[in-house]
Write a protein that holds these residues in place. Sequence first.
Motif, PDB file in Angstrom:
ATOM      1  N   ALA A 207     -62.019   1.431  23.552  1.00  0.00           N
ATOM      2  CA  ALA A 207     -60.974   2.237  22.516  1.00  0.00           C
ATOM      3  C   ALA A 207     -60.702   0.954  21.505  1.00  0.00           C
ATOM      4  O   ALA A 207     -60.307   1.581  20.440  1.00  0.00           O
ATOM      5  N   ASN A 208     -60.749  -0.068  21.659  1.00  0.00           N
ATOM      6  CA  ASN A 208     -60.238  -1.005  20.742  1.00  0.00           C
ATOM      7  C   ASN A 208     -61.307  -1.839  20.116  1.00  0.00           C
ATOM      8  O   ASN A 208     -60.992  -2.850  19.132  1.00  0.00           O
ATOM      9  N   ASP A 209     -62.640  -1.401  20.326  1.00  0.00           N
ATOM     10  CA  ASP A 209     -63.516  -2.291  19.712  1.00  0.00           C
ATOM     11  C   ASP A 209     -63.613  -3.795  19.911  1.00  0.00           C
ATOM     12  O   ASP A 209     -63.874  -4.537  19.095  1.00  0.00           O
ATOM     13  N   THR A 210     -63.457  -4.073  21.174  1.00  0.00           N
ATOM     14  CA  THR A 210     -63.243  -5.797  21.557  1.00  0.00           C
ATOM     15  C   THR A 210     -64.296  -5.777  22.657  1.00  0.00           C
ATOM     16  O   THR A 210     -64.767  -5.248  23.230  1.00  0.00           O
ATOM     17  N   VAL A 211     -64.816  -7.225  22.521  1.00  0.00           N
ATOM     18  CA  VAL A 211     -65.920  -7.581  23.234  1.00  0.00           C
ATOM     19  C   VAL A 211     -65.196  -8.401  24.512  1.00  0.00           C
ATOM     20  O   VAL A 211     -64.430  -9.344  24.133  1.00  0.00           O
ATOM     21  N   ILE A 212     -65.671  -8.069  25.631  1.00  0.00           N
ATOM     22  CA  ILE A 212     -64.916  -8.729  26.990  1.00  0.00           C
ATOM     23  C   ILE A 212     -66.032  -9.822  27.168  1.00  0.00           C
ATOM     24  O   ILE A 212     -67.155  -9.563  27.423  1.00  0.00           O
ATOM     25  N   LEU A 213     -65.733 -11.247  27.248  1.00  0.00           N
ATOM     26  CA  LEU A 213     -66.345 -12.190  27.685  1.00  0.00           C
ATOM     27  C   LEU A 213     -66.118 -12.341  29.159  1.00  0.00           C
ATOM     28  O   LEU A 213     -65.009 -13.139  29.532  1.00  0.00           O
ATOM     29  N   PHE A 214     -66.933 -11.933  30.034  1.00  0.00           N
ATOM     30  CA  PHE A 214     -66.742 -12.003  31.382  1.00  0.00           C
ATOM     31  C   PHE A 214     -67.114 -12.940  32.208  1.00  0.00           C
ATOM     32  O   PHE A 214     -68.501 -13.034  32.503  1.00  0.00           O
ATOM     33  N   ASP A 215     -66.592 -13.993  32.684  1.00  0.00           N
ATOM     34  CA  ASP A 215     -67.000 -15.131  33.611  1.00  0.00           C
ATOM     35  C   ASP A 215     -67.143 -14.829  35.073  1.00  0.00           C
ATOM     36  O   ASP A 215     -66.090 -14.807  35.598  1.00  0.00           O
ATOM     37  N   ALA A 237     -69.308  -0.753  30.603  1.00  0.00           N
ATOM     38  CA  ALA A 237     -69.267  -2.158  30.353  1.00  0.00           C
ATOM     39  C   ALA A 237     -70.512  -2.623  29.537  1.00  0.00           C
ATOM     40  O   ALA A 237     -70.437  -3.653  28.802  1.00  0.00           O
ATOM     41  N   LYS A 238     -71.842  -1.656  29.742  1.00  0.00           N
ATOM     42  CA  LYS A 238     -73.052  -2.404  29.009  1.00  0.00           C
ATOM     43  C   LYS A 238     -72.733  -2.339  27.412  1.00  0.00           C
ATOM     44  O   LYS A 238     -73.481  -3.093  26.551  1.00  0.00           O
ATOM     45  N   ASP A 239     -71.617  -1.570  26.992  1.00  0.00           N
ATOM     46  CA  ASP A 239     -71.232  -1.432  25.556  1.00  0.00           C
ATOM     47  C   ASP A 239     -70.393  -2.388  24.838  1.00  0.00           C
ATOM     48  O   ASP A 239     -70.029  -2.665  23.825  1.00  0.00           O
ATOM     49  N   VAL A 240     -69.622  -2.999  26.147  1.00  0.00           N
ATOM     50  CA  VAL A 240     -68.685  -4.059  25.746  1.00  0.00           C
ATOM     51  C   VAL A 240     -68.585  -5.456  26.091  1.00  0.00           C
ATOM     52  O   VAL A 240     -67.757  -6.286  25.781  1.00  0.00           O
ATOM     53  N   ALA A 241     -69.369  -5.448  27.205  1.00  0.00           N
ATOM     54  CA  ALA A 241     -69.261  -6.722  27.991  1.00  0.00           C
ATOM     55  C   ALA A 241     -70.485  -7.735  27.847  1.00  0.00           C
ATOM     56  O   ALA A 241     -71.486  -7.262  28.101  1.00  0.00           O
TER      57      ALA A 241
END
Length: 410
Positions: A207-215, A237-241
């Motif tokens: 919703a916020n056009d944010t990228v999640i950097l998921f460790d 998640a494939k669109d943002v992470a």
Amino acid sequence: MATINDNYLKLPGSYLFAEIGRRVAAYKEAHPEADVIRLGIGDVTQPLPAVCIEAMHQAVDEMAHKETFRGYGPEQGYSFLTEAILKNNYASKGIHFGTDEIFVSDGSKSDTGNIQEIFGSADKIAITDPVYPVYLDTNVMAGRTGTLQKDGHFAGVTYLPCTAENNFAPELPAERVDMLYLCCPNNPTGTTLSREELTKWVNWAKANDTVILFDAAYAAYITEPDVPTTIYEIPGAKDVAIEFRSFSKTAGFTGTRCGYTIIPKGVTGRAADGSRVPYNQLWNRRHTTKFNGTAYIVQRGAAAIYTEEGQKQVKELVGYYLENARIIREGLTAAGLEVYGGINAPYIWLKTPHDMPSWDFFDKLLTELNIVGTPGAGFGPCGEGYFRLTSFGDREDTKRAVARFQKLKF
Ligand code: MLT
């Protein structure tokens, strides 16, 4: 005259674990007889799985013959490794990636530290507090923050407090950010985000056009079914992470160095001309320019964990450290301490008794019990009043440390 990157001057003098190393070395020099047990830095103590050793020996032999010798390999990793990772860690869960969406590296510390280079220098970041210091320090170095404030926070960063009060699950940020770091199972708290919580984060990022950097460096330690082992289990998640994984804590590769990063092609950012560009394309450019690939011998060792015997050996190794975690968790609880984590993670996060400042508690443990841990404040202001122990020690050392805790006096 050459100038310096002044952003480095915004940082405290030394990296957290370098500072701990310095204090322990000074103590050891003054007390050479002290039997110090190290449960500070999350470094493994058990040997590499036999399958890895065998595969690496074979790879060394290949290097000894002209016909099988290898020079530079593909920067992104050999297909024998990338295909094994994608099959075992993702396709087995119905999650499919192309081999051009995975990048093998020398470990997650490098990748989580370097990834910020492919984001705009004015992008806004959010991090949890406490947090693995690499995420924040590298953004400070890149000039994406202001200076360190009196409250221990850097100006211009959105901090997401994680304390016992919110069960170590961060609230969604009040304002939008461009990059958001999440670590699950968490370093340092040893706690996790449930499927429902992670879904909330993925939806918010979309919703916020944010990228999640998921460790997900500690994914192998997940024991509870409601904790996703990869963020890509969450729809969208494939669109943002972007996800980081490591062989360090899974198979004892802290000194051998091997990790990987998944960058799905659907994760894009806006270019100055308004077009959307996949981060995958930028990381590929960076990786091929700045990195010449993880050593062939090491990649052979890493790939060996995906054989049937390898999976068995890795499970045993992780089980060993999880048993240490149980011993610490239960032993410290019996000693009257308030303890978190250690169920889906190799870290135990404890409340310091009587709200003692965490560096004071560090000194007390070092000098009175000869135990090294990590002060919570080193991971951020919300870590103050907490302390981290790792379960990566040797079993006997772990037991001896727990026994010493029973003697803790105030
Ligand atoms: C830690 O102690 O937090 C870990 O060793 C960090 C790392 O893997 O770099």
